[in-house]
Write a protein that holds these residues in place. Structure first.
Motif, mmCIF file in Angstrom:
data_model
loop_
_atom_site.group_PDB
_atom_site.id
_atom_site.type_symbol
_atom_site.label_atom_id
_atom_site.label_comp_id
_atom_site.label_asym_id
_atom_site.label_seq_id
_atom_site.Cartn_x
_atom_site.Cartn_y
_atom_site.Cartn_z
ATOM 1 N N GLN A 171 0.751 -1.257 0.180
ATOM 2 C CA GLN A 171 -0.141 0.107 -0.051
ATOM 3 C C GLN A 171 0.836 1.367 0.138
ATOM 4 O OE1 GLN A 171 -2.355 0.146 3.398
ATOM 5 N NE2 GLN A 171 -3.381 2.338 2.782
ATOM 6 N N PHE A 172 1.921 1.230 0.920
ATOM 7 C CA PHE A 172 2.769 2.293 0.948
ATOM 8 C C PHE A 172 3.920 2.178 -0.196
ATOM 9 C CE2 PHE A 172 2.547 3.522 5.640
ATOM 10 C CZ PHE A 172 1.364 4.073 5.304
ATOM 11 N N THR A 173 4.431 3.462 -0.528
ATOM 12 C CA THR A 173 5.542 3.468 -1.309
ATOM 13 C C THR A 173 6.579 3.541 -0.462
ATOM 14 O OG1 THR A 173 6.926 4.359 -3.315
ATOM 15 C CG2 THR A 173 5.907 5.690 -1.722
ATOM 16 N N VAL A 229 0.267 16.293 -0.149
ATOM 17 C CA VAL A 229 1.363 15.493 -0.707
ATOM 18 C C VAL A 229 0.708 14.242 -1.409
ATOM 19 C CG1 VAL A 229 3.224 16.336 0.545
ATOM 20 C CG2 VAL A 229 2.082 14.243 1.368
ATOM 21 N N ARG A 230 1.416 14.070 -2.448
ATOM 22 C CA ARG A 230 0.928 12.704 -3.168
ATOM 23 C C ARG A 230 1.838 11.654 -2.856
ATOM 24 N NH1 ARG A 230 -1.192 12.987 -9.440
ATOM 25 N NH2 ARG A 230 -2.585 14.755 -8.828
ATOM 26 N N ALA A 242 6.963 10.620 0.840
ATOM 27 C CA ALA A 242 5.810 10.467 1.163
ATOM 28 C C ALA A 242 5.422 9.139 1.074
ATOM 29 C CB ALA A 242 4.402 11.471 0.925
ATOM 30 N N ALA A 243 5.041 8.095 1.829
ATOM 31 C CA ALA A 243 4.892 6.668 1.702
ATOM 32 C C ALA A 243 3.451 6.656 1.271
ATOM 33 C CB ALA A 243 4.799 6.118 3.113
ATOM 34 N N ASP A 244 2.393 7.727 1.542
ATOM 35 C CA ASP A 244 1.212 7.690 0.720
ATOM 36 C C ASP A 244 0.693 9.089 0.523
ATOM 37 O OD1 ASP A 244 -1.266 6.605 -0.362
ATOM 38 O OD2 ASP A 244 -1.700 5.451 1.462
ATOM 39 N N ALA A 245 -0.310 9.210 -0.181
ATOM 40 C CA ALA A 245 -1.143 10.533 -0.227
ATOM 41 C C ALA A 245 -1.268 11.079 1.332
ATOM 42 C CB ALA A 245 -2.097 10.542 -1.207
ATOM 43 N N GLY A 246 -1.444 12.312 1.637
ATOM 44 C CA GLY A 246 -1.944 12.827 2.690
ATOM 45 C C GLY A 246 -1.839 14.386 3.006
ATOM 46 N N THR A 247 -1.967 14.685 4.130
ATOM 47 C CA THR A 247 -1.839 16.337 4.408
ATOM 48 C C THR A 247 -0.521 16.394 5.352
ATOM 49 O OG1 THR A 247 -3.950 16.718 4.287
ATOM 50 C CG2 THR A 247 -2.922 18.262 5.308
#
Ligand SMILES: [Zn+2]
Length: 342
Positions: A219-221, A305-306, A260-265
């Protein structure tokens, strides 16, 4: 074109807004201003050498416009730089998004704002368009070329067979010939800017290029794919630490990018005595990731961030014995093994 100067009629409103932004509501305001449509995979690295006021979101808007109209992103960006546009002014920033200094009426504007500008013959007050996004601002620019007198000149320009985008040099010459600018050297000036700033790189970007640039197996990069080795694991018991290691440590030379391991704020991008220069990203649903000990951070609190977007560079700040990224994953405030998500 006019170089935009200070805000006249709206100055007081923005000043009050600016004071509010300093308050505790800053994060919430920023995240509501930077909606999901403002996220971008254009990284700071791609903007190296460009004027400071050009943001990843502006470049993304130019590329989004190119994918709809085929008009080269390099041309609109080159014109922005050549003419100064609304560069760095209030007009170019959210919530106005008018980075091209376009006067009202414009195609797709969502409102207007009255500002003072400096023309060759003196200071004048003009009514400018406001937009919902940089993409909408770029689409207003592009809309002109879908109509006479431009359209007949533009449609005969050669296109790149791979991308379908119009050839940039031919395009700028076509709109100049149709009367876009009276300066006889205009075409060469824009070509020079596109060359000096390597703006042509943005014309070849396909939708796939804008997908996540770094990918993991889950799920995470991976937040630090260029690491040298993993120097510590979640749960490891170390003498100077209570309750076991709360994350993974990735040893890497100072300056290695972190993502960023995943999209978020971004909720924190700043200093902590223990974590050094650290970044905290809220992914929603109680899931939070933390990135510690950076030498440099390239995101700010409040921004979106993406997944795979660069957030900083490895360092050894805070409580650290050597350059590494400490990567921590928390579910509802409890540190969990990052391997569940990688
Ligand atoms: Zn650690």
């Amino acid at each position: 074109m006019a170089k935009l100067k200070r805000l006249l009629l709206w100055g007081g409103i923005l000043l009050i807004g600016g004071i509010l932004m300093l308050g505790a509501a800053a994060n919430e305001m920023m995240s509501s201003i930077l909606g999901d449509n403002q996220q971008t995979n254009i990284t700071e690295d791609m903007l190296n050498g460009l004027p400071d006021w050009i943001t990843p979101e502006m470049v993304q808007g130019a590329i989004d416009m190119m994918h709809e109209n085929g008009y080269p992103a390099s041309v609109v960006l080159g014109q922005m730089i050549l003419e100064g546009g609304a560069g760095g002014s209030e007009l170019s920033n959210p919530p106005y998004y008018n980075c091209l200094g376009q006067k009202s009426p414009s195609y797709g504007e969502n409102g207007t704002v009255t500002m003072q500008t400096e023309e060759a013959w003196g200071t004048v007050t003009a009514v400018f368009s406001t937009f919902a996004s940089y993409k909408d601002c770029m689409l207003a620019w592009a809309h002109k070329f879908t109509m006479p007198p431009y359209v007949s000149h533009v449609t005969i320009c050669p296109r790149d067979p791979a991308t379908g985008h119009y050839d940039a040099d031919s395009f700028i010459e076509a709109i100049w010939r149709a009367g876009y600018a009276t300066d006889p050297n205009y075409v060469q000036k824009v070509i020079n800017i596109m060359t000096i700033y390597n703006l042509y790189q943005f014309n070849n970007m396909t939708a796939e290029d804008l997908e996540d640039q770094v990918t993991g197996n889950g799920q995470f990069t991976h937040p630090c794919p260029d690491m040298t080795y993993q120097s510590s694991y979640f749960g490891e018991i170390r003498p100077y630490e209570q309750g076991g290691h709360k994350g993974h440590d990735y040893a890497a030379p100072v300056g290695t990018p972190t993502y960023a391991a995943d999209a978020g704020t971004v909720t924190i991008a700043g200093w902590s005595d223990s974590a050094g220069n650290w970044v905290v990203i809220d992914h929603g649903n109680g899931l939070v990731t933390k990135y510690m000990h950076h030498s440099r951070i390239v995101v700010v609190a409040g921004q979106s961030v993406r997944k795979g977007q660069k957030i900083g560079e490895v360092g050894s700040t805070g409580q650290s014995t050597g350059p590494h990224l400490h990567f921590q994953v928390e579910q509802n405030g409890i540190a969990v093994n990052p391997d569940y998500y990688l």
